[in-house]
Motif scaffolding. Structure first.
Motif, mmCIF file in Angstrom:
data_model
loop_
_atom_site.group_PDB
_atom_site.id
_atom_site.type_symbol
_atom_site.label_atom_id
_atom_site.label_comp_id
_atom_site.label_asym_id
_atom_site.label_seq_id
_atom_site.Cartn_x
_atom_site.Cartn_y
_atom_site.Cartn_z
ATOM 1 N N VAL A 82 0.870 -1.282 0.083
ATOM 2 C CA VAL A 82 0.145 -0.048 -0.061
ATOM 3 C C VAL A 82 0.991 1.282 0.019
ATOM 4 C CG1 VAL A 82 -1.617 1.429 1.124
ATOM 5 C CG2 VAL A 82 -1.913 -1.265 1.056
ATOM 6 N N ALA A 83 1.866 1.167 0.846
ATOM 7 C CA ALA A 83 2.920 2.332 0.900
ATOM 8 C C ALA A 83 3.472 2.535 -0.398
ATOM 9 C CB ALA A 83 3.995 2.300 1.969
ATOM 10 N N GLU A 84 3.749 1.617 -1.077
ATOM 11 C CA GLU A 84 4.396 1.671 -2.535
ATOM 12 C C GLU A 84 3.315 2.811 -3.427
ATOM 13 O OE1 GLU A 84 5.074 -2.064 -4.330
ATOM 14 O OE2 GLU A 84 6.096 -2.647 -2.100
ATOM 15 N N PHE A 85 2.306 2.672 -3.346
ATOM 16 C CA PHE A 85 1.346 3.408 -3.995
ATOM 17 C C PHE A 85 1.471 5.046 -3.873
ATOM 18 C CE2 PHE A 85 -0.742 -0.543 -4.541
ATOM 19 C CZ PHE A 85 -1.157 -0.535 -6.110
ATOM 20 N N ALA A 86 2.004 5.278 -2.589
ATOM 21 C CA ALA A 86 2.262 6.683 -2.311
ATOM 22 C C ALA A 86 3.297 7.098 -2.570
ATOM 23 C CB ALA A 86 1.786 6.992 -0.892
ATOM 24 N N HIS A 87 4.477 6.174 -2.414
ATOM 25 C CA HIS A 87 5.981 6.593 -2.606
ATOM 26 C C HIS A 87 6.718 5.386 -3.354
ATOM 27 C CE1 HIS A 87 5.261 9.864 0.419
ATOM 28 N NE2 HIS A 87 4.727 9.003 1.129
ATOM 29 N N ALA A 88 6.905 5.854 -4.662
ATOM 30 C CA ALA A 88 7.654 4.876 -5.569
ATOM 31 C C ALA A 88 9.132 4.540 -4.704
ATOM 32 C CB ALA A 88 7.770 5.101 -6.752
ATOM 33 N N VAL A 89 9.411 3.329 -4.609
ATOM 34 C CA VAL A 89 10.527 2.888 -3.898
ATOM 35 C C VAL A 89 11.696 2.943 -5.027
ATOM 36 C CG1 VAL A 89 11.733 1.142 -2.720
ATOM 37 C CG2 VAL A 89 9.326 1.630 -2.016
ATOM 38 N N ARG A 90 12.955 3.723 -4.655
ATOM 39 C CA ARG A 90 13.935 3.431 -5.689
ATOM 40 C C ARG A 90 15.177 3.073 -4.842
ATOM 41 N NH1 ARG A 90 13.080 5.368 -10.428
ATOM 42 N NH2 ARG A 90 10.987 6.528 -10.849
ATOM 43 N N ILE A 103 15.785 -21.964 -4.306
ATOM 44 C CA ILE A 103 14.525 -22.171 -3.468
ATOM 45 C C ILE A 103 13.712 -21.218 -4.311
ATOM 46 C CG2 ILE A 103 13.110 -21.474 -1.549
ATOM 47 C CD1 ILE A 103 16.000 -21.793 -0.110
ATOM 48 N N PRO A 104 12.649 -21.986 -5.082
ATOM 49 C CA PRO A 104 11.425 -21.300 -6.027
ATOM 50 C C PRO A 104 11.157 -20.138 -5.226
ATOM 51 C CG PRO A 104 11.129 -23.741 -5.962
ATOM 52 C CD PRO A 104 12.060 -23.454 -4.808
ATOM 53 N N ALA A 105 10.833 -19.990 -4.094
ATOM 54 C CA ALA A 105 9.882 -18.763 -3.339
ATOM 55 C C ALA A 105 11.039 -17.714 -3.314
ATOM 56 C CB ALA A 105 9.425 -19.142 -1.920
ATOM 57 N N PHE A 106 12.282 -18.036 -3.049
ATOM 58 C CA PHE A 106 13.123 -17.025 -3.113
ATOM 59 C C PHE A 106 13.594 -16.407 -4.466
ATOM 60 C CE2 PHE A 106 17.616 -15.882 -3.417
ATOM 61 C CZ PHE A 106 17.852 -14.960 -2.421
ATOM 62 N N LEU A 107 13.590 -17.313 -5.448
ATOM 63 C CA LEU A 107 13.837 -16.780 -6.571
ATOM 64 C C LEU A 107 12.708 -15.922 -7.351
ATOM 65 C CD1 LEU A 107 15.732 -19.945 -8.081
ATOM 66 C CD2 LEU A 107 16.947 -17.845 -7.183
ATOM 67 N N ASP A 108 11.610 -16.532 -7.089
ATOM 68 C CA ASP A 108 10.565 -15.862 -7.744
ATOM 69 C C ASP A 108 10.157 -14.462 -7.079
ATOM 70 O OD1 ASP A 108 9.648 -18.018 -8.949
ATOM 71 O OD2 ASP A 108 8.292 -18.722 -7.787
ATOM 72 N N SER A 109 10.486 -14.352 -5.696
ATOM 73 C CA SER A 109 10.434 -12.893 -5.156
ATOM 74 C C SER A 109 11.452 -12.030 -5.794
ATOM 75 C CB SER A 109 10.645 -12.995 -3.652
ATOM 76 O OG SER A 109 9.624 -13.676 -3.149
ATOM 77 N N VAL A 110 12.669 -12.448 -5.813
ATOM 78 C CA VAL A 110 13.807 -11.462 -6.552
ATOM 79 C C VAL A 110 13.489 -11.169 -8.092
ATOM 80 C CG1 VAL A 110 16.258 -11.435 -7.203
ATOM 81 C CG2 VAL A 110 15.459 -12.484 -5.113
ATOM 82 N N ALA A 111 12.604 -12.051 -8.588
ATOM 83 C CA ALA A 111 12.498 -11.840 -10.095
ATOM 84 C C ALA A 111 11.099 -11.011 -10.155
ATOM 85 C CB ALA A 111 12.226 -13.170 -10.736
ATOM 86 N N ASP A 112 10.363 -11.119 -9.339
ATOM 87 C CA ASP A 112 9.147 -10.076 -9.150
ATOM 88 C C ASP A 112 9.370 -8.812 -8.932
ATOM 89 O OD1 ASP A 112 6.085 -10.169 -9.092
ATOM 90 O OD2 ASP A 112 6.433 -9.427 -6.896
ATOM 91 N N LEU A 113 10.489 -8.619 -8.063
ATOM 92 C CA LEU A 113 10.776 -7.175 -7.558
ATOM 93 C C LEU A 113 11.388 -6.352 -8.616
ATOM 94 C CD1 LEU A 113 11.153 -5.319 -4.905
ATOM 95 C CD2 LEU A 113 13.504 -5.931 -5.202
ATOM 96 N N GLY A 114 12.181 -7.355 -9.583
ATOM 97 C CA GLY A 114 12.792 -6.546 -10.580
ATOM 98 C C GLY A 114 11.495 -6.206 -11.803
ATOM 99 N N ARG A 115 10.396 -6.952 -11.825
ATOM 100 C CA ARG A 115 9.487 -6.506 -12.762
ATOM 101 C C ARG A 115 8.676 -5.135 -12.224
ATOM 102 N NH1 ARG A 115 9.211 -12.167 -13.413
ATOM 103 N NH2 ARG A 115 7.696 -12.593 -11.565
ATOM 104 N N THR A 116 8.294 -5.405 -10.939
ATOM 105 C CA THR A 116 7.301 -4.500 -10.357
ATOM 106 C C THR A 116 7.839 -3.118 -9.796
ATOM 107 O OG1 THR A 116 7.669 -5.457 -8.245
ATOM 108 C CG2 THR A 116 5.996 -6.399 -9.456
ATOM 109 N N ARG A 281 13.260 -7.421 1.726
ATOM 110 C CA ARG A 281 13.310 -8.186 2.989
ATOM 111 C C ARG A 281 11.668 -8.643 3.315
ATOM 112 N NH1 ARG A 281 12.900 -7.133 8.433
ATOM 113 N NH2 ARG A 281 14.021 -8.639 10.004
ATOM 114 N N THR A 282 10.809 -7.734 3.226
ATOM 115 C CA THR A 282 9.459 -8.009 3.551
ATOM 116 C C THR A 282 8.927 -9.032 2.834
ATOM 117 O OG1 THR A 282 9.143 -5.870 4.742
ATOM 118 C CG2 THR A 282 7.277 -6.971 3.930
ATOM 119 N N ARG A 283 9.120 -8.714 1.330
ATOM 120 C CA ARG A 283 8.626 -9.777 0.335
ATOM 121 C C ARG A 283 9.201 -10.965 0.445
ATOM 122 N NH1 ARG A 283 7.362 -7.057 -5.698
ATOM 123 N NH2 ARG A 283 5.741 -5.530 -4.676
#
Length: 291
Positions: A82-90, A103-116, A281-283
């Motif tokens: 929710v906070a990301e909608f107010a302040h773009a994280v850079r 570990i798929p969950a670890f690799l998926d989260s890393v890849a997802d951050l790059g996309r979002t 870290r949270t993701r």
């Protein structure tokens, strides 16, 4: 059930005492005790055994604790999203990961951050856990996924995502395909284990030392997958965590005298406050604790 009750319950087990948990959360010890008691009353089950010198989990508490931590991590992920909608994280995040991490969950989260979050510059560094701790302390990496046994280095904060004893992986029908084994039972077999500097290796060696047995490893590798494939082909028995054997076709046999647990955790230097680092870290915590 209130979310703060789950937070208090998890903090007690992380810190080991009501007093330490209250200090960390900046609330009174009596307040924490009252709220956890209310949680137990609502659930109809005692979660903490308070009768001994040390606080221990009851069987119900052992079942509830990972669910509580997963719920807390998910809530934190919602807040960050929710906070990301107010302040773009850079910013820049230098992420460390253990050798052979798959570990798929670890690799998926890393890849997802790059996309979002294209505004976050992400770099990866693969290494052994001891080296990653040193890099985190020096500031060369911001966040790292490590395997370890015992405690992490002073100056680091760790969030545990896996805590389990080592076990043996063998093909079905193998002479050691039994309900349980002792470390001494492995004496006539070739031992396959992860390389020095990993949590599994440290847990295995420490468990051997505790019972006066000289630890022996005949073949080591940086990837659990490599060891499992070798075990499937009769090269020896693989000493790994039970969860890494699931879905392979090999049999998992508990080691009854392996007292030291292997842990997987996310480490961060104390005082680290970069929004980009905290977001990843949270993701990662939400993904890893939910798997």
């Amino acid at each position: 059930m209130e979310i703060h009750q789950l937070r208090y319950f998890a903090a007690i087990m992380d810190e080991g005492t009501f007093t330490a948990a209250a200090h960390r959360l900046h609330v009174s010890q009596s307040g924490i005790s009252t709220q956890v008691a209310k949680l137990e009353l609502e659930l109809g089950q005692q979660l903490l055994d308070r009768t001994g010198r040390h606080i221990r989990l009851t069987p119900a508490g052992e079942a509830v604790l990972p669910l509580a931590k997963s719920a807390l991590a998910t809530l934190e992920a919602i807040r960050h999203t929710v906070a990301e909608f107010a302040h773009a994280v850079r910013g820049r995040v230098r992420l460390g990961m253990i050798m052979g991490c798959s570990i798929p969950a670890f690799l998926d989260s890393v890849a997802d951050l790059g996309r979002t979050h294209p505004g976050i510059e992400l770099s990866l560094h693969e290494g052994y856990s001891g080296d990653l701790q040193a890099l985190a302390l020096s500031g060369s990496v911001d966040l790292a996924l490590i395997g370890y046994a015992g405690d992490v280095a002073p100056g680091l904060e760790v969030s545990i995502v896996l805590d389990e004893p080592v076990a043996v992986a063998v093909p079905a029908g193998h002479p050691l395909d039994r309900k349980e084994l002792s470390l001494a039972d492995l004496g006539g077999e070739k031992i396959l284990c992860l390389s020095q500097g990993t949590g599994i290796r440290a847990a295995y060696e420490d468990s051997c030392h505790r019972i006066g047995l000289a630890p022996r490893v005949d073949i080591d590798a940086s990837s659990p997958v490599t060891l499992l494939r070798l075990a499937e082909r009769g090269m020896g028995v693989a000493v790994l965590s039970a969860s890494s054997v699931h879905g392979t076709g090999l049999q998992t046999v508990p080691l009854t005298d392996a007292a030291t647990h292997a842990r997987l955790g996310l480490i961060i230097r104390q005082g680290q406050s970069s929004p980009a680092v905290q977001l990843l870290r949270t993701r990662l915590l939400a993904a890893l604790q939910a798997r």
